[in-house]
Design a protein around this motif. Structure first.
Motif, PDB file in Angstrom:
ATOM      1  N   ALA A   1     -37.507  40.859  -5.907  1.00 30.57           N
ATOM      2  CA  ALA A   1     -38.004  40.855  -7.286  1.00 30.57           C
ATOM      3  C   ALA A   1     -39.399  41.419  -7.397  1.00 30.57           C
ATOM      4  O   ALA A   1     -39.715  42.123  -8.360  1.00 30.57           O
TER       5      ALA A   1
ATOM      6  N   ASP B   1     -36.636  35.809  -6.328  1.00 25.31           N
ATOM      7  CA  ASP B   1     -36.029  34.810  -7.207  1.00 25.31           C
ATOM      8  C   ASP B   1     -35.270  33.829  -6.338  1.00 25.31           C
ATOM      9  O   ASP B   1     -34.910  34.187  -5.190  1.00 25.31           O
TER      10      ASP B   1
ATOM     11  N   LEU C   1     -39.909  32.557  -7.219  1.00 26.89           N
ATOM     12  CA  LEU C   1     -40.051  32.569  -8.682  1.00 26.89           C
ATOM     13  C   LEU C   1     -39.140  31.519  -9.299  1.00 26.89           C
ATOM     14  O   LEU C   1     -38.377  31.784 -10.215  1.00 26.89           O
TER      15      LEU C   1
ATOM     16  N   ARG D   1     -29.507  30.801 -20.359  1.00 27.73           N
ATOM     17  CA  ARG D   1     -30.178  30.421 -19.118  1.00 27.73           C
ATOM     18  C   ARG D   1     -30.283  28.907 -18.930  1.00 27.73           C
ATOM     19  O   ARG D   1     -30.922  28.460 -17.982  1.00 27.73           O
TER      20      ARG D   1
ATOM     21  N   LYS E   1     -41.635  28.173 -14.754  1.00 35.36           N
ATOM     22  CA  LYS E   1     -41.350  29.200 -15.773  1.00 35.36           C
ATOM     23  C   LYS E   1     -40.390  28.646 -16.805  1.00 35.36           C
ATOM     24  O   LYS E   1     -39.794  27.586 -16.583  1.00 35.36           O
TER      25      LYS E   1
ATOM     26  N   MET F   1     -45.298  31.306 -14.638  1.00 36.29           N
ATOM     27  CA  MET F   1     -44.822  32.578 -15.176  1.00 36.29           C
ATOM     28  C   MET F   1     -44.703  32.457 -16.684  1.00 36.29           C
ATOM     29  O   MET F   1     -43.975  31.589 -17.188  1.00 36.29           O
TER      30      MET F   1
ATOM     31  N   TYR G   1     -41.197  35.883 -21.990  1.00 34.33           N
ATOM     32  CA  TYR G   1     -41.073  37.124 -22.759  1.00 34.33           C
ATOM     33  C   TYR G   1     -41.404  36.911 -24.226  1.00 34.33           C
ATOM     34  O   TYR G   1     -41.976  37.770 -24.884  1.00 34.33           O
TER      35      TYR G   1
ATOM     36  N   ASP H   1     -43.886  37.603 -16.838  1.00 33.40           N
ATOM     37  CA  ASP H   1     -42.495  37.881 -16.514  1.00 33.40           C
ATOM     38  C   ASP H   1     -42.396  39.400 -16.359  1.00 33.40           C
ATOM     39  O   ASP H   1     -43.338  40.140 -16.637  1.00 33.40           O
TER      40      ASP H   1
ATOM     41  N   SER I   1     -31.059  37.162 -12.954  1.00 30.88           N
ATOM     42  CA  SER I   1     -31.989  37.280 -11.827  1.00 30.88           C
ATOM     43  C   SER I   1     -31.852  36.125 -10.834  1.00 30.88           C
ATOM     44  O   SER I   1     -32.259  36.249  -9.689  1.00 30.88           O
TER      45      SER I   1
ATOM     46  N   GLU J   1     -28.402  34.962 -17.792  1.00 28.46           N
ATOM     47  CA  GLU J   1     -29.617  35.549 -18.335  1.00 28.46           C
ATOM     48  C   GLU J   1     -29.227  36.826 -19.083  1.00 28.46           C
ATOM     49  O   GLU J   1     -28.326  37.533 -18.663  1.00 28.46           O
TER      50      GLU J   1
HETATM   51  C1  GLC Z   1     -36.503  38.150 -14.967  1.00 28.07           C
HETATM   52  C2  GLC Z   1     -36.612  36.707 -15.366  1.00 28.07           C
HETATM   53  C3  GLC Z   1     -37.476  35.900 -14.443  1.00 28.07           C
HETATM   54  C4  GLC Z   1     -37.367  36.471 -13.048  1.00 28.07           C
HETATM   55  C5  GLC Z   1     -37.999  37.842 -13.069  1.00 28.07           C
HETATM   56  C6  GLC Z   1     -37.898  38.541 -11.723  1.00 28.07           C
HETATM   57  O1  GLC Z   1     -36.349  38.976 -16.063  1.00 28.07           O
HETATM   58  O2  GLC Z   1     -36.959  36.402 -16.710  1.00 28.07           O
HETATM   59  O3  GLC Z   1     -37.020  34.545 -14.497  1.00 28.07           O
HETATM   60  O4  GLC Z   1     -38.031  35.630 -12.120  1.00 28.07           O
HETATM   61  O5  GLC Z   1     -37.479  38.665 -14.092  1.00 28.07           O
HETATM   62  O6  GLC Z   1     -36.571  38.850 -11.455  1.00 28.07           O
END
Ligand code: GLC
Length: 713
Positions: A66, A84, A139, A153, A186, A230, A233, A265, A388, A466
């Motif tokens: 990520a 993640d 994360l 989510r 988050k 975190m 959005y 994020d 994610s 998500e």
């Molecule tokens: C995503 C998610 C977040 C995740 C990040 C990295 O869009 O909102 O929860 O940790 O991006 O993948």
């Protein structure tokens, strides 16, 4: 002479390294003071470490994951290697060929267990696997309240109640960080739906915000001390969450004295000025399309448009988390014991499954000699949630179906079944029984076949992810019709739900039993078999209310539904802090199944509730049945100095042998006895009424006690 000097200098640098201040804040200050501006900026922005066409390549030697922020070797500052997420070590799109991890059950399953120690263990398991794979930032730690029963989510989060969610998230974070992996909490804050997730403006008045979603964060941060937060959005009362001075500076860093750092994020930064609002680091900058916290911040810093101290503070916050959690300590090579880790996943699945209905059909009786298992790909495995947080499970996916969807996120939309077949597990658990499978694809055929069996175990699934919200209470893909047809043919039917949100049950009156298994993780099949056969006694309690109708929700239609992702959308949280069971109580509505509901194969009684002048509750609990089981005591505040309310103020899971009685003490969380006002948390003097609840909708006698004023910090 030269030789002598070089030995002297060598000795001095070694001494300097050894002389590092022990205190993480002092050490962070010392390191930051030695940085160049270029090095400071380097720490404040990172990439999504995935090979994205048209984007700069992932640096050599950096694992696909990520996120990645390069460290500063000359100062001993490590790379930040981010993975993640809250349900296991993700492997985005399987890009790390062959890399698998233990897939934990959903957050709802963990929450339904009401077991802080288990939450710690789950977080520790994921942290240990992350560290062994070379990551030092997880994360994880999603704690947004399930305000909307359709939020795609919710399976990543911990239900509708701030005390339950905050307590468990805090323990998960503590567990992860005990392995020297920085955890994140988050998405800060009010990330309550996926529809219009970038442009939705969550609107709520301050006290309601503090007493609900923010309270979950506040309790979790106090308990878990996450190295990072975190930001979300969405917008909150106007400004984007990641550029929201009130949230990031007033609340998080000033009111709560938070000392870690705020990362954005991925693709949530709208400008360099977000740093003055309190954002410390831009994540996944390719998605924003601009290096707001890279070259552009360097220019602003040079031009004096951004206070130097704010940049230094942002850097120090990152460093202090690295030092406090030991994320700079090199990881010893570790061979992971996936079987042992899977046992933790299985325990979460077993403790978190909720027996919603049982007319006596469960546990499966010895007289049952033939079982038809129907639907839910139960011959292959168990469902998991998308996005994610998706883990590529040990053993690889049993089934993976692309779903697709708009934009770059579409490629992440895949239905993944984990390789833990309930059919195989039931066969293994019931060697003398004929256990066969029907896909359920043709309801009439399945119904006709079902007639010939002593028992039907019908699996119904609801994939959530998500990037997209649920579509209401009806089970997807005609499963309600399948269940109705089968139970019509054979009333001795048990429904096992693998869902990421509450569902309606038009067939509920006809079936003999319903088990909500959520997304049950790496050993979900074995866990379900153990629960159905009675090897394990169900003990889960609903962390999220199941509405009886879609009209019961505060917003029957999701704000922004059908709008373009760019269109600003107001999301009026007019229910305020009345989330979940509080909403049902305020509206005097009866849900299909209330928060806290869950049956057992044994039964429990509670003695009289006593509350002492200090507000400490005492109650005895007895297992009246013939087998061991776990009860979950729920203490609710129902009257606050004359103000009618309903708040879970304490809970305790208690495991008892048959006939065993135990006296339990419960201490209410002080902030839940207080209200938020201009002076912060204030508890008024007056009489406070408490009641034990078998569920949020079934409360015992109210016991009142006189409490004095208080200002919990
Ligand atoms: C995503 C998610 C977040 C995740 C990040 C990295 O869009 O909102 O929860 O940790 O991006 O993948």
């Amino acid at each position: 002479m030269i030789r002598y000097l070089s030995i002297l200098l060598l000795g001095m640098s070694a001494a300097a390294a050894l002389a590092q201040p022990a205190d993480p804040d002092e050490r962070a200050r010392a390191t930051e003071s030695r940085m160049t501006d270029a090095e400071r900026i380097q720490l404040l922005h990172g990439i999504m470490a995935l090979p994205i066409p048209g984007m700069p390549p992932v640096p050599d030697g950096v694992k696909f994951s990520a996120g990645y922020i390069a460290g500063i070797p000359r100062l001993g500052v490590p790379d930040l290697r981010e993975t993640d997420a809250g349900l296991g070590v993700a492997n985005p799109l399987g890009m790390r060929a062959g890399d698998v991890a233990t897939a934990m059950p959903s957050g709802q399953a963990l929450a339904a267990a009401f077991d802080p120690e288990l939450a710690f263990q789950g977080g520790e398991t994921i942290g240990r696997e992350a560290r062994a794979k070379g990551f030092n930032v997880l994360l994880g730690g999603g704690v947004n309240l399930a305000r909307d029963y359709r939020n795609g989510r919710n399976f990543e989060y911990l239900g509708e109640d701030p005390l339950l969610a905050g307590t468990l998230a805090g323990e998960e974070i503590r567990g992860t960080q005990s392995t020297h992996v920085i955890s994140t909490i988050k998405h800060f804050a009010l990330n309550g739906q996926e529809t219009s997730r970038h442009t939705g403006d969550a609107r709520i008045e301050e006290a309601a915000l503090r007493e609900s979603d923010l309270l979950a964060f506040e309790l979790a941060i106090a308990r878990g001390q996450p190295g990072s937060v975190m930001c979300a959005y969405n917008h909150v009362n106007g400004p984007a969450a990641c550029g929201n001075h009130h949230l990031l500076t007033d609340v998080l860093k000033q009111d709560w004295f938070y000392r870690g750092w705020v990362m954005s994020d991925w693709g949530a930064v709208g400008g360099t000025d977000f740093i003055t609002a309190g954002l410390d680091q831009q994540s996944g900058e390719q998605i924003d399309g601009k290096p707001w916290f890279g070259a552009l911040l360097a220019d602003e810093l040079k031009a004096g448009h951004v206070p130097r101290e704010r940049v230094s503070d942002a850097v120090r916050r990152i460093l202090r988390s690295v030092y406090a959690i030991g994320a700079d300590q090199p990881a010893a090579a570790e061979t992971l014991d996936y079987e042992a880790d899977a046992k933790v996943a299985q325990r979460v699945a077993e403790e978190g499954a909720v027996l919603l209905k049982n007319d006596g059909i469960l546990p499966i009786a010895p007289s049952v000699k033939s079982i038809l298992v129907v639907g839910g790909h139960a011959d292959r495995g168990v469902l998991s949630g998308g996005g994610s947080s998706q883990v590529i499970p040990v053993g690889g996916p049993a089934l993976m179906t692309p779903v697709g969807g708009p934009g770059p996120f579409g490629m992440f939309m895949r239905q993944v079944y984990l390789p833990s077949s309930p059919l195989a597990a039931l066969k293994a658990a019931l060697p003398g029984v004929k256990v066969e499978f029907d896909s359920g694809y043709a309801p009439s055929a399945a119904a006709a076949t079902a007639k010939h069996y002593d028992l039907v175990v019908l699996f119904a699934t609801q994939w959530q992810s998500e990037g997209v919200d649920g579509d209401g209470l009806a089970l997807p893909e005609g499963q309600d019709a399948l269940i109705s047809a089968v139970v019509q043919a054979n009333p001795r039917t048990v429904v096992v739900l693998e869902t990421g949100n509450p569902v309606g049950m038009p067939w509920l009156g006809k079936v003999g039993g319903v088990l909500e298994a959520w997304y049950p993780g790496q050993k979900g099949g074995e866990a379900i078999a153990d629960l159905l056969t009675g090897k394990v006694n169900p003990s889960g309690r609903l962390p999220q209310s199941f509405p009886a109708t879609e009209g019961q929700a505060p917003r029957p239609v999701l704000p922004g539904l059908g709008e373009s992702d760019e269109k600003p959308v107001a999301i009026p949280y007019d229910e305020g802090a009345a989330v979940g069971y509080r909403w049902f109580a305020a509206q005097k509505q009866k849900p299909l199944f209330p928060f806290g509901h869950g049956l057992s194969y044994t039964s429990f009684t509670h003695g009289a509730l006593a509350i002492d002048p200090a507000g400490k509750a005492r109650v005895s609990v007895t297992n009246k049945g013939a087998r061991a089981g776990a009860d979950t005591l729920q203490l609710y505040l129902v009257d606050a100095a004359g103000q009618k309310t309903q708040r879970l103020v304490a809970f305790r899971r208690v495991t008892l042998e048959p006939g065993e009685t135990r006296d339990i003490e419960l201490s209410a969380e002080p902030k839940l006895l207080a209200d938020w006002g201009s002076q912060g948390w204030m508890r008024k003097t007056g009489r406070y009424g408490f009641a034990l609840g078998d569920t949020a909708a079934q409360l015992g006698p109210v016991v009142t006690v006189e409490l004095g004023a208080d200002q919990p910090k």
